[in-house]
Design an enzyme around this catalytic site. Structure first.
Site: not given
Ligand SMILES: OC[C@H]1O[C@H](O[C@H]2O[C@H](CO)[C@@H](O)[C@H](O)[C@H]2O)[C@H](O)[C@@H](O)[C@@H]1O
Length: 566
Positions: A319, A520
């Site tokens: 995302d 990240e």
């Molecule tokens: O709050 C926005 C989004 O945050 C997360 O996604 C991002 O961070 C995660 C944790 O590191 C990772 O798993 C993911 O690939 C990233 O894009 C969350 O998982 C999303 O659901 C949320 O909308």
């Protein structure tokens, strides 16, 4: 009957929505009020859904509606700040620091192939970061869960870092790979126990450990985590405990909403899977943003569909990305549920192989056989639907529409011709290694794809401004491609893999020396630069980046006199 038919629950509800809690709905109202009152600068909507209540919800709501408003209905920043201080615990207070039970500053047998003292000292610093990311859900959450968006969990967790103050599903795989390199087997098992707990409570592993993540999952890698832990520890108890949960998770991914049937040119039917969130509203952790993205859509059901596409993209872990957009310059054209993703189907193939392996070691040969058969069907499906001989890559397949009633006929023009790192993820799975000419072809295609940059593998070739696109490189994508090449059996592929791992380690090291942090995501064009773009500020910590650096150093080491600077 196939294994997925016999296990899959038949849902009559084709547009499911999992209701949210009254607390999360209230937090969303607070988030919108905070944006209107404090303004856009440094505003992170997730902060407001991560607060905890000091008093019960009716008391807090009552005080909220009684806040003094001006003639145009707005609040003063001072009043809102005062209200938040009086009625809420800060975000992050629902987790407490907890020293991992198996952490030692220099584990015995730690990264034996790392000979260079500078690299070794840094690897020990990265290893020590586990202490700063380790948390336990606070007793307050266990006692009064209705005051918190944090979900109770039985065991400690590793958080990714910064704004990501809770456990995440697919991140946990690379966290665990790092923990195994750090010899922290108990911590790794605790993480898996938490994910199994999600399956027991909700039927699947949640995107993350918050009440607002209960409407979707994330890339399914639990079986892969258990497989890796078992290989290091021989823990049969863990395998026995996890098998029923894995079977339940397999059903979830083969439920009606996730399952699509494609008929190939030989009239053979293939079952494959897609991301499909059980949600059609703004994501609570980003309500204010999602409403803005949807503002030009006036039709109610189109708006709901757009929200489902947003949440489904979050389920994919990517995302956001041009990968999910019909028109990469128009975010409202997100169409995640209309795509059969190569990587998701690779993960489910791996799940089938892992379940077969784990069932076999417990002596359950009949489950093992069914899952071997399921994996063979999926291999055929991956070959028929995704493989593109000319490109030497597996390409995402675009469905004719997202309703997926009945079966759709395969058409060559529906393979998406764009280059994404996900086009090479199948090579991570051993089923492909016996075909040496395929390995060779995919490796050459990868080398000529444009994805391989000076400091790692780019996510795509398109600089869309989204975070899962060029020039960002992400630790999980580096790891799966490098591990696939390294294990493929080709000597040349292994040396390509080692070269990519070294580029990635270098940039992580230089960024760490410059900023004191692990990031990240990274910019694969510039040494020591972290990534950007996307819908939130770049984050540090960072669970999966730490895990991948440790896993790479374990696999390839670092020679005594090899410089690490760029
Ligand atoms: O709050 C926005 C989004 O945050 C997360 O996604 C991002 O961070 C995660 C944790 O590191 C990772 O798993 C993911 O690939 C990233 O894009 C969350 O998982 C999303 O659901 C949320 O909308």
């Amino acid at each position: 009957m196939s294994v997925s038919e016999s296990l899959s629950p038949r849902s009559s509800d084709i547009e499911p929505v999992i209701p949210t809690t009254p607390l999360v709905s209230f937090f969303e109202r607070l988030q919108e009020t905070a944006l209107n009152t404090f303004g856009e600068t440094n505003f992170d909507p997730k902060l407001y859904v991560d607060l905890s209540l000091k008093f019960d919800l009716p008391t807090t709501e009552d005080a909220f509606v009684k806040l003094p408003k001006s003639a145009n209905g707005s609040l003063s920043a001072e009043d809102l700040k005062g209200f938040i201080e009086k009625y809420f615990e800060s975000a992050g207070n629902d987790m407490v620091y907890c020293e991992p039970v198996d952490f030692v500053p220099e584990p015995e047998g730690f990264l034996p192939k790392v000979k260079n003292p500078e690299v070794r000292a840094w690897a020990l610093e990265v290893h020590a970061l586990w202490k700063s990311l380790s948390r336990k859900v606070s007793d307050q959450v266990q006692k009064r869960p209705e005051l918190h968006s944090m979900l109770p969990l039985p065991e400690p967790v590793m958080i990714p870092g910064s704004r990501f103050r809770e456990i995440y599903y697919w991140d946990s795989y690379w966290v665990i790979r790092g923990l195994l390199a750090s010899k922290m087997y108990e911590t790794a098992k605790g993480i898996v126990t938490n994910l199994i707990y999600f399956i027991e409570e909700y039927g699947y592993v949640l995107n993350g450990g918050r009440a607002y993540y209960t409407n979707r999952s994330q890339p399914p890698l639990l079986s892969a985590m258990i497989y890796e832990i078992y290989n290091k520890t021989d823990d049969m108890q863990l395998v026995k405990k996890s098998l029923p949960a894995l079977l339940k998770e397999y059903c979830f991914w083969n439920s009606d909403i996730h399952k699509v049937i494609i008929q190939d040119s030989q009239s053979c039917n293939h079952t494959l899977n897609r991301y499909y969130a059980m949600w059609n509203k703004p994501r609570p952790e980003a309500t204010t943003k999602d409403k803005k993205f949807a503002s030009k859509i006036s039709n109610v059901s189109e708006k709901q569909q757009f929200y489902r596409e947003l949440a489904s993209a979050a389920e994919s872990g990517w995302d956001f990305s041009s990968r999910w957009m019909r028109n990469p310059s128009d975010f409202s054209t997100l169409a995640t549920t209309t795509i059969l993703p190569v990587d998701l189907n690779t993960f489910i193939l791996k799940m089938e192989l892992d379940i077969a392996f784990l069932a076999k070691v417990t002596g359950d040969n009949s489950t093992a056989m069914s899952f071997i058969e399921a994996s063979q069907s999926r291999l055929n499906a991956i070959k028929s639907v995704f493989w593109n001989e000319e490109a030497g890559q597996w390409l995402d397949y675009w469905l004719n529409d997202s309703t997926c009633k009945g079966c759709q006929t395969w058409e060559a023009c529906n393979q998406k011709q764009s280059v994404f790192a996900s086009n090479f993820i199948p090579l991570w799975v051993e089923s492909f290694y016996s075909d040496t000419s395929l390995v060779e072809k995919v490796m050459k295609s990868f080398q000529g794809s444009g994805l391989l940059c000076a400091y790692g593998i780019a996510t795509s070739l398109m600089n869309s401004g989204e975070q899962w696109d060029f020039p960002n490189g992400w630790a999980p994508l580096q790891h799966m491609i490098v591990e696939g090449l390294a294990r493929s059996g080709s000597k040349e592929a292994r040396s390509v893999a080692e070269d990519i791992a070294m580029r990635w380690i270098r940039t992580n090291y230089v960024a760490y020396k410059k900023t004191g942090k692990m990031h990240e995501k990274y910019n694969v064009e510039k040494c020591g630069e972290f990534g950007g773009g996307g819908k939130y500020a770049p984050q540090t910590g960072f669970g999966w980046s730490n895990g991948v650096v440790l896993a790479f150093l374990e696999e390839f080491g670092w020679p005594q006199d090899q410089m690490i600077d760029c």
